[in-house]
Design a protein around this motif. Structure first.
Motif, PDB file in Angstrom:
ATOM      1  N   ILE A  53     -22.442  17.475   2.808  1.00  0.00           N
ATOM      2  CA  ILE A  53     -23.556  18.435   2.701  1.00  0.00           C
ATOM      3  C   ILE A  53     -23.048  19.841   3.029  1.00  0.00           C
ATOM      4  CG2 ILE A  53     -25.739  19.187   3.758  1.00  0.00           C
ATOM      5  CD1 ILE A  53     -26.368  16.840   2.138  1.00  0.00           C
ATOM      6  N   ARG A  54     -22.293  19.920   4.113  1.00  0.00           N
ATOM      7  CA  ARG A  54     -21.733  21.229   4.496  1.00  0.00           C
ATOM      8  C   ARG A  54     -20.905  21.806   3.361  1.00  0.00           C
ATOM      9  NH1 ARG A  54     -20.252  19.497  10.252  1.00  0.00           N
ATOM     10  NH2 ARG A  54     -21.938  20.410  11.455  1.00  0.00           N
ATOM     11  N   LEU A  56     -21.000  21.066   0.169  1.00  0.00           N
ATOM     12  CA  LEU A  56     -21.855  21.400  -0.977  1.00  0.00           C
ATOM     13  C   LEU A  56     -22.495  22.782  -0.815  1.00  0.00           C
ATOM     14  CD1 LEU A  56     -23.596  20.547  -3.537  1.00  0.00           C
ATOM     15  CD2 LEU A  56     -25.276  19.699  -1.887  1.00  0.00           C
ATOM     16  N   PHE A  57     -23.052  23.022   0.366  1.00  0.00           N
ATOM     17  CA  PHE A  57     -23.733  24.303   0.575  1.00  0.00           C
ATOM     18  C   PHE A  57     -22.736  25.453   0.641  1.00  0.00           C
ATOM     19  CE2 PHE A  57     -28.338  23.931   1.040  1.00  0.00           C
ATOM     20  CZ  PHE A  57     -28.482  22.565   0.881  1.00  0.00           C
ATOM     21  N   ASN A  58     -21.576  25.192   1.208  1.00  0.00           N
ATOM     22  CA  ASN A  58     -20.574  26.260   1.231  1.00  0.00           C
ATOM     23  C   ASN A  58     -20.094  26.592  -0.176  1.00  0.00           C
ATOM     24  OD1 ASN A  58     -20.297  27.208   3.935  1.00  0.00           O
ATOM     25  ND2 ASN A  58     -19.505  25.182   4.469  1.00  0.00           N
ATOM     26  N   LEU A  60     -21.871  26.177  -2.944  1.00  0.00           N
ATOM     27  CA  LEU A  60     -22.952  26.928  -3.596  1.00  0.00           C
ATOM     28  C   LEU A  60     -22.963  28.373  -3.102  1.00  0.00           C
ATOM     29  CD1 LEU A  60     -25.840  24.289  -3.532  1.00  0.00           C
ATOM     30  CD2 LEU A  60     -24.776  25.244  -5.584  1.00  0.00           C
TER      31      LEU A  60
ATOM     32  N   VAL B  89     -27.388  24.610   7.352  1.00  0.00           N
ATOM     33  CA  VAL B  89     -27.020  25.116   6.019  1.00  0.00           C
ATOM     34  C   VAL B  89     -27.974  26.209   5.547  1.00  0.00           C
ATOM     35  CG1 VAL B  89     -25.769  23.041   5.326  1.00  0.00           C
ATOM     36  CG2 VAL B  89     -28.217  23.240   4.776  1.00  0.00           C
ATOM     37  N   LEU B  92     -26.798  29.764   6.430  1.00  0.00           N
ATOM     38  CA  LEU B  92     -25.507  30.291   5.957  1.00  0.00           C
ATOM     39  C   LEU B  92     -25.668  31.730   5.462  1.00  0.00           C
ATOM     40  CD1 LEU B  92     -24.072  27.290   3.885  1.00  0.00           C
ATOM     41  CD2 LEU B  92     -23.173  28.211   6.040  1.00  0.00           C
ATOM     42  N   PHE B  95     -26.256  32.838   1.906  1.00  0.00           N
ATOM     43  CA  PHE B  95     -27.603  32.805   1.339  1.00  0.00           C
ATOM     44  C   PHE B  95     -28.542  33.798   2.021  1.00  0.00           C
ATOM     45  CE2 PHE B  95     -25.854  28.707   0.176  1.00  0.00           C
ATOM     46  CZ  PHE B  95     -26.290  28.535  -1.130  1.00  0.00           C
ATOM     47  N   GLY B 109     -25.184  30.697  -7.022  1.00  0.00           N
ATOM     48  CA  GLY B 109     -25.289  29.550  -6.113  1.00  0.00           C
ATOM     49  C   GLY B 109     -26.738  29.307  -5.706  1.00  0.00           C
TER      50      GLY B 109
END
Lengths: 442, 487, 128
Positions: A53-54, A56-58, A60, B89, B92, B95, B109
């Protein structure tokens, strides 16, 4: 293997089924018609571990570009004190529901009471609700509120100097509810008061909505507007940037009846447009027309000071189709965010935020004019945003800045370019922006 | 939990500050603004040091109950565990630093996440396309109804301005309909709380825009005649609206789209685990069937053939209902949740939520009055204690639960019964937690007989006790300036 | 048990009207105030507003309920009971002693559609 969020083992499931008197878990939904039971696979990828998950978000996040923000238009890159995220992320705040059981929700109820108090202080109003979704929806709700308060009137006027997203959302709400919503044109960068006066002649105007700082960054001079509107028994509503209200004349001082707006400017992260924080405040006369949740002070049976959701008879769960609004959940945690922000910033901090933004914006304005690539559009007092006429196509300027990692020169409806400077922008940031501009050829 | 009485204003001392800003490098300040445009009154903001602020809000939080504090069986609210990775998340900087007006090429993204969340929600609900622009469940309802009206308007079918809402519906349904300019027509429920087809049929004519339903309904019962209802409403030219407040039990079981619903909303803060935040921010995703996608609100996120994401407006859209793309940070959390469960674990959610509810119901029905026997879905309703002689009400039971460290269930809703207690355990509660809750509920039922006064005067162990709500409503004191002037 | 007072006209939505000449005083019945509980607010029309028989002219609110006020007659509001603005609880204390609005009746014939005390008492008992 169990998922970490789902504790039931096979043995647990069997024990629970035994108590219910069933053999298999499928029997729990035996009443669901066979034809609608979902037997296929969901079109979803398989479960990811936390590490994945980490990642994936990084990944993105890496597809986004972090820009130096010289844009405003309803979303501002202001400084936020470091302690705020730590406090709002406390489990007791973030995992609580709406405070319907006040005995175990005094934390939430107290911060909402503080929030209401702070919004009243900033706007010069006497009552505030617990928050709205965002500025544009708060404006739409204020329109319904004014119609309910003035009963027989059916028309609402809004200034063309309001942000486009505010006007669009209001038009959407008005269209389906059957409200006549008309626009007062702008003249020389502010609301055309002669046009407003003429429209008020119809006598059917419930309310007029004027921005306190408008989409050109100009501080609207509202001298005489309240008197003009009140003479026709209408209400004056203002759309305000609460950060600016630390220094500019407040809606209360201008004689407004209802104030709405976007409180993102009180240090909330830009976060690609949300979560933000709408606010709605009014004079006490109209409190029973105010939509949404409201917290009031009271005492418990032992006489202790305590807080509770009050005036609930206005709300949808009691009034049903007669309620003036359908709002339930609002942006409570964001209200906590700005409450902490305002507590930390205090009188002096919010003034400094405005001075830094104002100083930077005026510096940039002057330097941009010196480049010879821009011309002034208006000559009225502005705060942290302004528009200029570009001798080059607006899109070209905008894209040249983007290439250099700067978001600025946002093209407006009229083809001007808009800039915004907050206290986050340093002299070096501005020099970098100017250096890009100077490479452009007319 | 500990009682703590201060308000932030009561910490204020002239000259203190809790912020730190650089000295101004600029020569201009707002002092040069014309006097008529400047604020003439004091801002009334507190002056507090940073440690005082931290301590104040930490002390306030200690008077709150949350999902992380204990079991929160609040019916209809789906108070499931809020995963912490979601918070990580969503915070972050790649975002949180994005300005909503950044051009699409600089936010690929974020747009991909928005798009993929919509695809996931569409698959989970059986709809063609979704939007996550609405900010909350009620906002989703309003948006969905706008889509419904826009569909009829675009077809020139202008007389469809009435909407059918079950009498058992939550008040938000009729309120949303009214805000959308629709006239509410109530359809009666059967004694079992499901929609009465015989009452429905005569209401269906060419003025009906559609029907709003939840399934399972507000009693936690599955509307088994849903397919008949769908064909009746569609035959008359109306659309079916699904209120997703009760979507949790359907994950892994069935999909609103397959039942014939045309428009749905989902509460991402219920079914998809994002925190309630003490009353928001939530997110109210709206999904529609294929024939309605053009009417979804603007702006929309699309993916072109090259796999590039764009933000665009559609001319037939119901309009714009949010400043930008909704509560994006909330959408991030919901996406992390869905990806964590993935297609295999998300199937377990509905069945296990249903299992927990039935387990509690069966374990307590000899003490609490179960008005409708049989299987329930994710939640069920008791009509107070079986023993009514002691005069202990549902409110008393709810308050006594607080003493034992549990949040109260939803009470006095639905309105079909006088003493409703609506319990929803969710799939994230372990059987042991549920067992302890059952024990306490039984203990309270005993206390109601043996020591009724103890229950009637509860809570006793909370930071404050029952409140004087009448005075609060009669003489509203809504801000500190009024409170301090009273003293 | 709630009280019913002789000499007044009653509506099915639990308002009463006491007629004096061309005017009538309108309030809510004891039965209605009991059902609502502690009244915290009365939303009243303004003087000179027109009211219509069987149409809403305001609302009474308690902490967790609200009930529309339905006018038993048509006419013009000539006075509102301002005491209720600060003391809505007066209605709980004496529902028949505290009228809400005074109306100048436009059609006394409308009174025929209302109930007398005996009929209203029977109506309440039926609908318990």
């Amino acid at each position: 293997m169990n998922h970490p969020y789902i504790p039931h083992t096979e043995a647990d499931i069997q024990r629970m089924l035994d108590r219910i008197g069933l053999k298999t878990i499928d029997e729990l939904y035996a009443d669901v018609p066979e034809s609608v039971v979902f037997k296929k696979e969901y079109d979803l990828p398989p479960s990811l571990s936390e590490t994945e998950i980490r990642r994936l978000f990084n990944e993105l996040g890496a597809k986004n570009r972090r820009l130096t923000i010289f844009a405003g238009n309803g979303a501002y890159d202001h400084y936020a004190p470091s302690v705020i995220p730590y406090l709002i992320e406390r489990s007791e705040f973030i995992t609580a529901y709406t405070p319907y059981q006040p005995e175990v929700a005094q934390g939430t109820l107290r911060y909402i009471f503080e929030y209401q108090s702070l919004i009243c202080e900033l706007t010069g109003m006497e009552c505030s609700n617990a928050s709205m979704y965002d500025g544009p929806t708060a404006a739409a709700e204020s329109m319904f509120m004014a119609l309910a308060a003035t009963k027989k009137k059916t028309r609402v006027l809004i200034s063309e100097t309001l942000l486009p997203q505010v006007r669009k959302v209001m038009h959407t709400y008005a269209k389906y509810r059957g409200v006549t919503l008309d626009t007062i044109p702008a003249t020389d960068g502010t609301t055309d008061l002669a046009a407003l006066q003429a429209e008020l002649e119809t006598d059917n105007v419930a309310a007029v909505l004027i921005p306190s700082v408008n989409r050109y960054g100009i501080i609207e001079d509202c001298t005489g507007i309240a008197e003009m509107v009140h003479a026709r028994k209408g209400l004056l509503m203002m759309y305000a940037d609460p950060s600016a209200l630390a220094v500019i004349r407040t809606p209360g001082e201008w004689g407004a009846d209802i104030v709405c707006g976007e409180a993102q400017s009180l240090g909330l992260p830009l976060h690609f447009g949300g979560p933000y924080l709408g606010f709605l405040a009014c004079r006490k006369e109209w409190v029973r027309k105010l939509p949404g949740r409201v917290v009031g002070a009271t005492t418990d049976t032992d006489g202790k000071r305590a807080f509770v959701l009050t005036l609930q008879a206005r709300e949808q769960h009691i009034r049903r189709e007669k309620a003036n609004s359908n709002i339930c959940s609002n942006q409570s945690l964001m209200a906590l965010y700005v409450t902490i922000y305002l507590s930390l910033m205090g009188k002096q901090g919010l003034k400094e935020v405005n001075d830094l933004s104002y100083g930077g914006a005026h510096h940039l304005y002057d330097r941009l004019l010196e480049t010879g690539l821009f011309e002034p559009v208006f000559s009225r007092p502005f705060l942290k945003e302004f528009v200029l006429k570009s001798k080059l196509p607006a899109e070209n300027v905008h894209h040249a800045l983007l290439d250099a990692g700067i978001l600025g020169a946002i093209p407006t409806e009229e083809g001007y370019v808009s800039f915004c400077v907050t206290e986050q922008r340093t002299p070096e940031d501005i020099d970098r922006l100017l250096a890009v501009i100077k490479t452009l050829k007319p | 939990m500990k009682y703590y009485d201060k308000l932030i204003f009561e910490w204020s001392h002239e000259g203190r500050r809790g912020y730190s800003l650089p000295a101004t490098p600029w020569s201009n300040t707002t002092d040069e603004l014309p006097a008529r445009l400047k604020r003439n009154t004091d801002t009334g903001l507190p002056e507090v040091s940073e440690p005082d602020v931290v301590r104040h809000y930490t002390n306030l939080s200690n008077m709150n109950f949350g999902v992380d504090t204990g079991f929160y069986p609040l019916g209809s609210c789906t108070m499931k565990y809020n995963p912490k990775i979601n918070e990580e998340v969503a915070a972050l900087p790649s975002f949180t630093s994005l300005h909503p007006l950044q051009p699409a090429e600089t936010v690929q993204g974020a747009l991909q996440l928005y798009y993929e969340l919509n695809r996931a929600l569409a698959s989970l609900t059986g709809m063609a396309e979704c939007t996550i622009n609405p900010f909350a469940g009620a906002h989703g309802e309003l948006t969905g109804l706008m889509v419904m009206r826009q569909y009829h308007m675009k077809r020139g079918d202008l007389k469809r301005t009435r909407i059918i809402v079950p009498d058992s519906a939550h008040g938000t349904n009729p309120a949303s309909a009214a805000v959308c300019g629709l006239e509410v027509v109530e359809v009666k429920s059967t004694p079992q709380g499901t929609i009465d087809l015989n009452s429905l049929r005569p209401l269906l004519d060419d003025t009906i825009a559609g029907i709003m339903m939840t399934n399972p309904n507000t009693l936690g019962l599955f509307e088994t005649e849903i397919c008949e209802i769908a064909s009746l409403v569609h035959e008359c030219g109306g659309l079916l609206y699904y209120d997703g407040a009760n979507m949790n039990p359907l994950l892994g079981v069935c999909r609103p789209g397959d039942m014939g619903f045309d428009i749905i909303h989902l509460n991402l803060h219920k079914t998809f685990s994002t925190p309630h935040g003490g009353g928001g921010p939530g997110a109210g995703a709206v999904g529609v069937a294929a024939h309605l996608t053009d009417y979804l609100p603007n702006p929309r996120v699309m993916r072109n053939e090259e796999g590039v994401f764009t933000v665009c407006d559609h001319e037939d859209a119901a309009g714009q209902i949010s400043g930008f793309l909704g509560n994006f940070g909330v959408a991030m959390r919901a996406y992390a949740y869905i990806r964590s469960l993935g297609r295999e674990y998300i199937r377990q959610v509905g069945p296990l939520a249903i299992l927990g509810a039935n387990y509690i119901k069966e374990s307590l029905k000899d003490c609490y009055k179960l008005p409708i026997p049989g299987l329930c879905k994710h939640e069920f309703v008791f009509d107070g204690l079986i023993n009514k002689e002691t005069g202990v009400t549902t409110l008393d039971v709810a308050k006594r639960l607080l003493d034992y460290g549990y949040h109260s269930p939803t009470i006095y809703f639905p309105l079909l019964f006088h003493q409703s207690i609506m319990i929803e355990p969710t799939e994230t509660e372990s059987p042991e937690t549920i067992d302890r809750f059952i024990e306490v509920m039984r203990l309270i039922a005993d206390e109601a007989t043996t020591e009724p006064e103890l229950v009637k005067t509860a809570p006793h162990n909370t930071p404050i006790r029952r409140l004087d709500e009448t005075t609060a409503a009669k003489h509203p004191v809504l801000r500190y300036a009024e409170l301090s002037s009273e003293n | 048990m709630s009280e019913v007072k002789e000499g007044l006209y009653y509506s099915e939505s639990h308002e009463w009207i006491k007629v004096e000449g061309d005017c009538g005083y309108v309030g809510i019945t004891d039965h209605a105030q009991q059902a609502l509980g502690n009244i915290v607010y009365v939303d009243m029309p303004e003087e000179d507003d027109e009211v219509t028989q069987n149409e809403e002219f305001g609302a009474v609110e308690s902490v967790k309920a609200a009930s529309d006020l339905i006018s038993p007659v048509s006419g013009k509001v000539t006075e509102i009971n301002e005491a209720l603005e600060d003391q809505p609880e007066l209605i709980n204390q004496d529902a028949f002693g505290n009228w809400i609005i005074k109306v100048e009746l436009s059609d006394k014939g409308e009174l025929d559609a209302l109930m007398d005390a005996a009929a209203y008492e029977a109506y309440c008992n039926e609908n318990l």
